[in-house]
Structures are given as structure tokens and as C-alpha cells.
Design an enzyme around this catalytic site. Structure first.
Site, PDB file in Angstrom:
ATOM      1  N   LYS A 258      -0.400  11.332   5.630  1.00  0.00           N
ATOM      2  CA  LYS A 258      -0.080  10.245   6.576  1.00  0.00           C
ATOM      3  C   LYS A 258       0.569   9.063   5.844  1.00  0.00           C
ATOM      4  O   LYS A 258       1.554   8.494   6.306  1.00  0.00           O
ATOM      5  CB  LYS A 258      -1.385   9.839   7.272  1.00  0.00           C
ATOM      6  CG  LYS A 258      -1.357   8.643   8.166  1.00  0.00           C
ATOM      7  CD  LYS A 258      -1.884   7.379   7.538  1.00  0.00           C
ATOM      8  CE  LYS A 258      -3.287   7.432   7.002  1.00  0.00           C
ATOM      9  NZ  LYS A 258      -3.732   6.196   6.371  1.00  0.00           N
TER      10      LYS A 258
ATOM     11  N   LYS B 164       0.841  -1.212   0.000  1.00  0.00           N
ATOM     12  CA  LYS B 164       0.000   0.000   0.000  1.00  0.00           C
ATOM     13  C   LYS B 164       0.876   1.263   0.000  1.00  0.00           C
ATOM     14  O   LYS B 164       0.553   2.255  -0.663  1.00  0.00           O
ATOM     15  CB  LYS B 164      -0.935  -0.023   1.214  1.00  0.00           C
ATOM     16  CG  LYS B 164      -1.792   1.210   1.380  1.00  0.00           C
ATOM     17  CD  LYS B 164      -2.869   1.373   0.312  1.00  0.00           C
ATOM     18  CE  LYS B 164      -3.561   2.718   0.483  1.00  0.00           C
ATOM     19  NZ  LYS B 164      -4.729   2.904  -0.347  1.00  0.00           N
TER      20      LYS B 164
HETATM   21  P1  NAP Z   1     -12.524   8.674   7.251  1.00  0.00           P
HETATM   22  O1  NAP Z   1     -13.661   8.988   6.360  1.00  0.00           O
HETATM   23  O2  NAP Z   1     -11.834   9.786   7.975  1.00  0.00           O
HETATM   24  O3  NAP Z   1     -13.010   7.540   8.280  1.00  0.00           O
HETATM   25  C1  NAP Z   1     -12.229   7.051   9.329  1.00  0.00           C
HETATM   26  C2  NAP Z   1     -13.173   6.539  10.387  1.00  0.00           C
HETATM   27  O4  NAP Z   1     -12.408   5.941  11.425  1.00  0.00           O
HETATM   28  C3  NAP Z   1     -13.997   7.660  11.012  1.00  0.00           C
HETATM   29  O5  NAP Z   1     -15.335   7.266  11.086  1.00  0.00           O
HETATM   30  C4  NAP Z   1     -13.365   7.820  12.392  1.00  0.00           C
HETATM   31  O6  NAP Z   1     -14.264   8.182  13.401  1.00  0.00           O
HETATM   32  C5  NAP Z   1     -12.865   6.421  12.667  1.00  0.00           C
HETATM   33  N1  NAP Z   1     -11.748   6.484  13.623  1.00  0.00           N
HETATM   34  C6  NAP Z   1     -10.543   7.071  13.423  1.00  0.00           C
HETATM   35  N2  NAP Z   1      -9.779   6.929  14.510  1.00  0.00           N
HETATM   36  C7  NAP Z   1     -10.515   6.236  15.403  1.00  0.00           C
HETATM   37  C8  NAP Z   1     -10.275   5.787  16.724  1.00  0.00           C
HETATM   38  N3  NAP Z   1      -9.097   6.021  17.316  1.00  0.00           N
HETATM   39  N4  NAP Z   1     -11.265   5.120  17.342  1.00  0.00           N
HETATM   40  C9  NAP Z   1     -12.441   4.886  16.747  1.00  0.00           C
HETATM   41  N5  NAP Z   1     -12.734   5.284  15.487  1.00  0.00           N
HETATM   42  C10 NAP Z   1     -11.782   5.956  14.837  1.00  0.00           C
HETATM   43  O7  NAP Z   1     -11.348   7.926   6.435  1.00  0.00           O
HETATM   44  P2  NAP Z   1     -11.482   6.908   5.200  1.00  0.00           P
HETATM   45  O8  NAP Z   1     -11.307   7.693   3.940  1.00  0.00           O
HETATM   46  O9  NAP Z   1     -12.635   6.014   5.381  1.00  0.00           O
HETATM   47  O10 NAP Z   1     -10.101   6.103   5.401  1.00  0.00           O
HETATM   48  C11 NAP Z   1      -9.957   5.072   6.372  1.00  0.00           C
HETATM   49  C12 NAP Z   1      -8.622   4.369   6.109  1.00  0.00           C
HETATM   50  O11 NAP Z   1      -8.617   3.844   4.773  1.00  0.00           O
HETATM   51  C13 NAP Z   1      -7.402   5.279   6.209  1.00  0.00           C
HETATM   52  O12 NAP Z   1      -6.314   4.567   6.747  1.00  0.00           O
HETATM   53  C14 NAP Z   1      -7.141   5.650   4.751  1.00  0.00           C
HETATM   54  O13 NAP Z   1      -5.800   6.017   4.540  1.00  0.00           O
HETATM   55  C15 NAP Z   1      -7.526   4.375   4.040  1.00  0.00           C
HETATM   56  N6  NAP Z   1      -7.982   4.495   2.638  1.00  0.00           N
HETATM   57  C16 NAP Z   1      -8.846   5.499   2.245  1.00  0.00           C
HETATM   58  C17 NAP Z   1      -9.236   5.569   0.909  1.00  0.00           C
HETATM   59  C18 NAP Z   1     -10.169   6.650   0.392  1.00  0.00           C
HETATM   60  O14 NAP Z   1     -10.251   6.830  -0.844  1.00  0.00           O
HETATM   61  N7  NAP Z   1     -10.882   7.378   1.236  1.00  0.00           N
HETATM   62  C19 NAP Z   1      -8.791   4.615  -0.016  1.00  0.00           C
HETATM   63  C20 NAP Z   1      -7.963   3.597   0.433  1.00  0.00           C
HETATM   64  C21 NAP Z   1      -7.560   3.545   1.751  1.00  0.00           C
HETATM   65  P3  NAP Z   1     -14.870   9.686  13.517  1.00  0.00           P
HETATM   66  O15 NAP Z   1     -15.908   9.717  12.429  1.00  0.00           O
HETATM   67  O16 NAP Z   1     -15.397   9.722  14.877  1.00  0.00           O
HETATM   68  O17 NAP Z   1     -13.707  10.608  13.261  1.00  0.00           O
END
Ligand code: NAP
Length: 294
Positions: free
Chosen positions: A240, A172
Site C-alpha cells: 500500500k 513517510k
Molecule cells: P494493523 O495491525 O493491521 O492495524 C490496523 C487497525 O486499524 C486494525 O485494528 C483495524 O481494525 C483498524 N482499521 C482499519 N481500517 C479500519 C476502518 N475502516 N475502520 C475502523 N478501524 C479500522 O496495522 P498496523 O501495523 O498497526 O498499521 C497501522 C498504520 O500504521 C498503517 O497505515 C501502516 O502502514 C502504518 N505503520 C505501520 C508500522 C508497523 O511496523 N506495523 C510502522 C509504521 C507505520 P481490525 O482489527 O478490525 O481490522
């Protein structure tokens, strides 16, 4: 027997993935620190729990899709974390993008309690999560991979078992390094075109038919032309991911010079207060430096 699945981390990526698991008939237990984001899943049939430990106690496979390394560590190892509820032989599947070395440490700690870990980060963005067409890169034991494969098949299309613990996260990091540098290259191409009096939209159209074509040019190239930076993939998350590559370069003694350049531009974007925008907003930094709007 159908595996019982626990899901923690219901953001842009986690929410549609969890919905797809319910549609595929898996019993789903969920937890989120903001209870409102669990509502659509509870309405679709999921059971909500007050913490990760309680989710783990109800599940054969526990999926985490949170933000960064400390978040995964908190959800798995913290007070009321997964490790305190999971039964022996249950599987933890971390889909978040985090540090490979931290992943290896997690595997060791969980292994002491006979809890199996896979690192299984994804690529394909929000649309890939909605369509169930993600690319899934997996690290961990072959036996655990085979156990979880039917679940991966609901969520993704290109599922590759890369190697031991951490290998999925290394892959990744490679993925994110290519995307960040491609974003920089596309922006430079558009700036060059614009300043030369050539239409960047026509440049994109022409490049899409040749060797410079890519999904990044197709999707993010259009976002840059439209100045549509609604996430998608938040810039702070891409920063990140680049930090993970930079730390690996430091630990391993290798020069990732192109990645370092893209990282600095992402740093500047965050400094502009645009961390919640899509990572393709990176283009605005080069626009600023060059005094041009694409
Ligand atoms: P996001 O929309 O910011 O969602 C992250 C979720 O995790 C939020 O609901 C957050 O809660 C929760 N969270 C974070 N820290 C936490 C903790 N300590 N305890 C409990 N819940 C927690 O991010 P995302 O885009 O879905 O991405 C999630 C992961 O996938 C990341 O590592 C990212 O790099 C990876 N990713 C993302 C994509 C993309 O296109 N978006 C593609 C591939 C991989 P809150 O809502 O309360 O903040």
C-alpha cells in the site's frame, strides 16, 4: 489542563501507542470495530465508545492509526465519523500512512468546521511503538504542531515538523521507498553470498560495521537469515505504501524506477498469498527467482 485523547485504530501500532498514553496519564477514549481489541485498554483505564463520532465528542485530540486512505476517510468523514463529533478547535492527528493528496483534501474539509488536522505518520515499527521511540514526521500548521507536541513526546523521540498539510505523508513515502529498496539490496547481497559459497550471516556481520550498515540490515537482515516473517509490518501495508509512491510519481511526472522494481516484487509476494507476513518476506521472491534458499 490535561488534553483528553481519543484513539481509533488499535492494531499492531495503535495498541502500544494507546497504552503509552494511558501510562503517561492522559484520559483515553477508544473505538474499534472489533470490540475485543479494546479490552486491554479498557482494563488499563480507557473508556470504550461505539463509534468514532462518540470518541471525538469526548476528546480534545483525536488520533487515528488505521490502515489505508479509504479507512482514514471512513473513520473521519463517514457516517458516525470523527467530523460529526469533534468540537471546533479540536485536533485530529492521523498517524496512519496514507496518500499526501488525500490528506490535503481532509485538511480542507475539516478546516471548514474549524477542526485542525496534522498528518503525523511514524517509523520505527512495533518495537518503536512499544518503547515510545518512534520517529514522527509531521505536516500541518506550526500552531497545531506545538499544541500536540507533548503528546508526540510520549510516543516518539525524533519528532520533526516537516511543513504544511501532506508534508508528513510525503516524508513517510520517502521512508518506505528507501526501506523497500534496501530490502531488495540486502536480499540480492545474501543471494550472491550464498551462491558464491559465502555465509550470508557473516556478510551481514561484516556489512554492519561499514557504509552499507542500516537498521534494515540489522533488523530485517536477521529476519531474512532466520526466515522469521511474523509481522512486524505486514507486506500488504508495505505494498500500500509503495502504491502511494507510485501514484505520486504518476501525478508528478517523475521516474521512481528503483521503487517500481521493489513494488513489483511486493506485488508478487502478495500474489503468493503472503500479504499478512512481515514485509521482509520480500526476500522469498528473489530466493524463488534465483532458485536458492538464503
Ligand atoms: P494493523 O495491525 O493491521 O492495524 C490496523 C487497525 O486499524 C486494525 O485494528 C483495524 O481494525 C483498524 N482499521 C482499519 N481500517 C479500519 C476502518 N475502516 N475502520 C475502523 N478501524 C479500522 O496495522 P498496523 O501495523 O498497526 O498499521 C497501522 C498504520 O500504521 C498503517 O497505515 C501502516 O502502514 C502504518 N505503520 C505501520 C508500522 C508497523 O511496523 N506495523 C510502522 C509504521 C507505520 P481490525 O482489527 O478490525 O481490522
Amino acid at each position: 489542563m490535561t488534553a483528553r485523547i481519543g484513539f481509533i485504530g488499535l492494531g499492531i501500532m495503535g495498541q502500544p501507542m494507546a497504552q503509552n498514553l494511558i501510562k503517561a496519564g492522559y484520559p483515553l477514549a477508544v473505538h474499534a470495530r472489533r470490540p475485543d481489541i479494546m479490552k486491554p485498554l479498557v482494563n488499563a483505564g480507557a473508556s470504550a465508545y461505539e463509534n468514532a463520532q462518540a470518541v471525538a465528542a469526548q476528546s480534545d485530540i483525536i488520533i487515528t492509526m488505521v490502515s489505508d486512505t479509504p479507512d482514514v476517510e471512513q473513520v473521519i468523514l463517514g457516517d458516525q465519523g470523527v467530523i460529526h463529533g469533534a468540537q471546533a478547535d479540536s485536533g485530529v492527528v492521523d498517524r496512519s500512512t496514507i496518500s499526501p493528496s488525500a490528506t490535503r483534501r481532509l485538511a480542507e474539509l475539516l478546516g471548514k468546521k474549524c477542526i485542525l488536522l496534522l498528518d503525523a505518520p511514524v517509523s520505527g515499527g512495533e518495537q518503536g511503538a512499544i518503547d515510545g521511540s518512534l520517529s514522527i514526521m509531521v505536516g500541518g500548521k506550526e500552531e497545531t504542531f506545538q499544541k500536540v507536541l507533548p503528546v508526540f513526546e510520549v510516543l516518539g523521540k525524533n519528532i520533526v515538523h516537516i511543513g504544511e498539510h501532506g508534508a508528513g505523508q510525503v516524508t513517510k513515502a520517502c521512508n518506505q521507498l528507501v526501506i523497500a529498496q534496501t530490502l531488495v539490496a540486502i536480499t540480492e547481497a545474501f543471494v550472491l553470498a550464498k551462491v558464491s559459497g559465502v555465509d550470508p550471516a557473516k556478510v551481514r556481520e561484516a556489512l554492519l560495521g561499514g557504509f552499507a550498515s542500516s537498521r534494515v540490515l540489522e533488523a530485517h537482515g536477521q529476519r531474512i537469515l532466520d526466515h522469521n516473517f511474523e509481522p512486524g509490518f505486514k507486506a500488504r501495508l508495505h505494498q500500500k505504501d509503495m502504491r502511494i509512491s507510485m501514484e505520486a510519481a504518476h501525478e508528478l511526472g517523475i521516474a521512481l524506477s528503483g521503487a517500481a522494481l521493489a513494488t513489483q516484487q511486493l506485488n508478487a509476494l502478495i500474489g503468493e498469498g503472503l500479504g499478512e507476513e512481515d514485509s521482509s518476506a520480500l526476500a522469498t521472491i528473489l530466493e524463488k527467482v534465483s532458485g536458492v534458499t538464503i
